[in-house]
Design a protein around this motif. Structure first.
Motif, mmCIF file in Angstrom:
data_model
loop_
_atom_site.group_PDB
_atom_site.id
_atom_site.type_symbol
_atom_site.label_atom_id
_atom_site.label_comp_id
_atom_site.label_asym_id
_atom_site.label_seq_id
_atom_site.Cartn_x
_atom_site.Cartn_y
_atom_site.Cartn_z
ATOM 1 N N GLY A 115 0.755 -0.744 -0.240
ATOM 2 C CA GLY A 115 -0.228 0.133 -0.350
ATOM 3 C C GLY A 115 0.983 1.491 -0.218
ATOM 4 N N VAL A 116 1.682 1.594 0.635
ATOM 5 C CA VAL A 116 3.285 2.293 0.251
ATOM 6 C C VAL A 116 4.133 2.291 -0.690
ATOM 7 C CG1 VAL A 116 4.885 3.731 1.650
ATOM 8 C CG2 VAL A 116 2.967 2.432 2.974
ATOM 9 N N THR A 117 4.501 0.760 -1.192
ATOM 10 C CA THR A 117 5.525 0.925 -1.970
ATOM 11 C C THR A 117 5.538 -0.151 -2.859
ATOM 12 O OG1 THR A 117 7.184 -0.273 -0.299
ATOM 13 C CG2 THR A 117 7.128 1.740 -0.787
ATOM 14 N N PHE A 118 4.028 -1.027 -3.260
ATOM 15 C CA PHE A 118 3.768 -1.690 -3.823
ATOM 16 C C PHE A 118 2.667 -1.828 -3.394
ATOM 17 C CE2 PHE A 118 3.618 -5.748 -1.700
ATOM 18 C CZ PHE A 118 3.766 -6.186 -0.800
ATOM 19 N N SER A 119 1.740 -2.390 -3.924
ATOM 20 C CA SER A 119 0.104 -3.552 -4.192
ATOM 21 C C SER A 119 0.293 -4.980 -4.712
ATOM 22 C CB SER A 119 -1.029 -1.987 -4.264
ATOM 23 O OG SER A 119 -0.417 -2.088 -5.733
ATOM 24 N N TYR A 120 -0.723 -5.095 -4.264
ATOM 25 C CA TYR A 120 -0.824 -6.982 -4.597
ATOM 26 C C TYR A 120 -2.653 -6.743 -5.792
ATOM 27 C CZ TYR A 120 1.693 -8.358 -0.427
ATOM 28 O OH TYR A 120 2.147 -8.960 0.106
ATOM 29 N N SER A 121 -2.183 -7.335 -7.105
ATOM 30 C CA SER A 121 -2.967 -7.307 -8.093
ATOM 31 C C SER A 121 -2.740 -8.123 -8.237
ATOM 32 C CB SER A 121 -1.938 -6.125 -9.119
ATOM 33 O OG SER A 121 -1.010 -6.892 -9.819
ATOM 34 N N GLU A 122 -3.697 -8.755 -9.644
ATOM 35 C CA GLU A 122 -4.502 -10.139 -10.338
ATOM 36 C C GLU A 122 -2.738 -10.367 -10.427
ATOM 37 O OE1 GLU A 122 -7.308 -10.542 -12.504
ATOM 38 O OE2 GLU A 122 -8.548 -9.568 -10.719
ATOM 39 N N ALA A 123 -2.394 -9.463 -11.541
ATOM 40 C CA ALA A 123 -0.816 -9.778 -12.240
ATOM 41 C C ALA A 123 0.296 -9.885 -10.543
ATOM 42 C CB ALA A 123 -0.596 -9.400 -12.804
ATOM 43 N N GLY A 124 0.366 -10.089 -9.435
ATOM 44 C CA GLY A 124 1.512 -10.563 -7.987
ATOM 45 C C GLY A 124 1.566 -9.087 -7.702
ATOM 46 N N PRO A 125 2.588 -8.728 -7.806
ATOM 47 C CA PRO A 125 2.671 -7.506 -6.677
ATOM 48 C C PRO A 125 3.576 -6.528 -7.943
ATOM 49 C CG PRO A 125 4.615 -9.511 -5.712
ATOM 50 C CD PRO A 125 3.755 -9.804 -6.554
ATOM 51 N N GLU A 126 3.204 -5.377 -7.629
ATOM 52 C CA GLU A 126 3.295 -4.068 -8.650
ATOM 53 C C GLU A 126 3.225 -2.854 -7.693
ATOM 54 O OE1 GLU A 126 -0.739 -3.450 -10.528
ATOM 55 O OE2 GLU A 126 0.216 -4.456 -12.191
ATOM 56 N N ALA A 127 4.416 -2.180 -7.642
ATOM 57 C CA ALA A 127 5.458 -1.298 -7.574
ATOM 58 C C ALA A 127 4.200 0.545 -7.240
ATOM 59 C CB ALA A 127 6.338 -0.401 -7.839
ATOM 60 N N CYS A 128 4.056 0.562 -6.291
ATOM 61 C CA CYS A 128 2.833 2.094 -6.330
ATOM 62 C C CYS A 128 3.574 3.476 -6.344
ATOM 63 C CB CYS A 128 2.888 2.283 -4.376
ATOM 64 S SG CYS A 128 1.344 0.873 -4.009
ATOM 65 N N SER A 129 3.359 4.017 -7.565
ATOM 66 C CA SER A 129 3.722 5.193 -7.491
ATOM 67 C C SER A 129 3.658 5.965 -6.746
ATOM 68 C CB SER A 129 3.520 5.927 -8.616
ATOM 69 O OG SER A 129 1.601 5.789 -8.592
ATOM 70 N N PRO A 130 4.101 7.101 -6.330
ATOM 71 C CA PRO A 130 4.074 7.882 -5.014
ATOM 72 C C PRO A 130 2.944 8.322 -5.485
ATOM 73 C CG PRO A 130 6.352 7.956 -5.566
ATOM 74 C CD PRO A 130 5.295 7.526 -6.832
ATOM 75 N N ALA A 131 2.093 9.382 -6.258
ATOM 76 C CA ALA A 131 1.691 9.773 -6.114
ATOM 77 C C ALA A 131 -0.283 8.616 -5.413
ATOM 78 C CB ALA A 131 0.798 9.634 -7.587
ATOM 79 N N ASN A 132 -0.299 7.494 -5.935
ATOM 80 C CA ASN A 132 -1.110 6.408 -5.717
ATOM 81 C C ASN A 132 -1.016 5.347 -3.886
ATOM 82 O OD1 ASN A 132 -0.097 4.487 -6.367
ATOM 83 N ND2 ASN A 132 -0.996 3.990 -8.564
ATOM 84 N N GLN A 134 -0.545 5.255 -0.142
ATOM 85 C CA GLN A 134 0.145 5.833 1.331
ATOM 86 C C GLN A 134 0.279 6.093 1.645
ATOM 87 O OE1 GLN A 134 -1.940 2.138 3.287
ATOM 88 N NE2 GLN A 134 -2.820 1.793 2.283
ATOM 89 N N SER A 135 0.513 7.155 2.156
ATOM 90 C CA SER A 135 1.249 8.055 2.839
ATOM 91 C C SER A 135 2.707 7.504 3.715
ATOM 92 C CB SER A 135 0.654 9.514 3.849
ATOM 93 O OG SER A 135 2.125 9.632 4.920
ATOM 94 N N SER A 136 3.550 7.162 3.671
ATOM 95 C CA SER A 136 4.827 6.306 3.702
ATOM 96 C C SER A 136 4.920 6.852 5.876
ATOM 97 C CB SER A 136 5.914 5.571 3.562
ATOM 98 O OG SER A 136 6.392 7.560 3.676
ATOM 99 N N SER A 137 4.244 8.058 5.779
ATOM 100 C CA SER A 137 4.279 8.710 7.173
ATOM 101 C C SER A 137 3.152 8.829 8.062
ATOM 102 C CB SER A 137 5.504 9.402 7.465
ATOM 103 O OG SER A 137 5.192 10.740 6.444
#
Ligand SMILES: Cc1cc2nc3c(=O)[nH]c(=O)nc-3n(C[C@H](O)[C@H](O)[C@H](O)COP(=O)(O)O)c2cc1C
Length: 137
Positions: A115-132, A134-137
């Motif tokens: 949810g911060v640097t990666f997210s789970y998808s049907e295709a497997g883990p994907e990198a999160c862009s900073p724009a989408n 969650q805040s890391s702090s």
């Protein structure tokens, strides 16, 4: 002006081959950009702590419940900020016992946050862009 994040992780210090390769790569990048900003960690001599109950709990998203968890979350936030600030990442990754150095793995354990640097998808883990992300702090 660009920023590079440099991670070295050898246990062998001055005798390290991967450290030398990374130093040579950084020297080449500096020649191309004399104003290069460098963020560097020697994970071999200054290791990031390995995961334990408090850090794994805090990094996985629970609100920190004690000072140890708050410190672990703060360290993760700081390392993610460095990662996002970098245009280029240079990693020295020696192979020890059929895998990466555990000191380098500890860095990955602190920057990989669902949810911060990666997210789970049907295709497997994907990198999160900073724009989408969650805040890391
Ligand atoms: C504790 C230890 C374990 C190693 N395990 C492996 C291995 O599993 N496979 C391999 O190809 N080389 C292995 N090597 C050789 C290292 O990959 C090689 O020495 C390399 O130069 C290490 O990088 P460094 O000099 O930057 O520390 C090992 C070396 C050490 C010291």
């Amino acid at each position: 002006m660009s920023t590079i994040l440099v991670l070295i992780s050898s246990a062998l210090g001055e005798a390290s081959v991967s450290n030398q390769l990374v130093h040579d790569a950084v020297a080449q990048l500096r020649l191309q950009d004399p104003a290069l900003q460098v963020i560097a960690h020697d994970l071999g001599s200054s290791p990031i702590p390995h995961l334990n109950f408090d850090s794994a709990t805090a990094i996985r998203g629970a609100e920190p419940a004690n000072a140890e968890q708050a410190a672990a979350r703060a360290l993760s936030d700081e390392l993610i900020d460095e990662l996002r600030a970098a245009d280029t990442i240079v990693i020295g990754a020696p192979m020890y016992n059929f895998g990466m150095a555990s000191t380098l793995k500890a860095w990955f354990d602190h920057v990989l946050r669902a949810g911060v640097t990666f997210s789970y998808s049907e295709a497997g883990p994907e990198a999160c862009s900073p724009a989408n992300a969650q805040s890391s702090s």
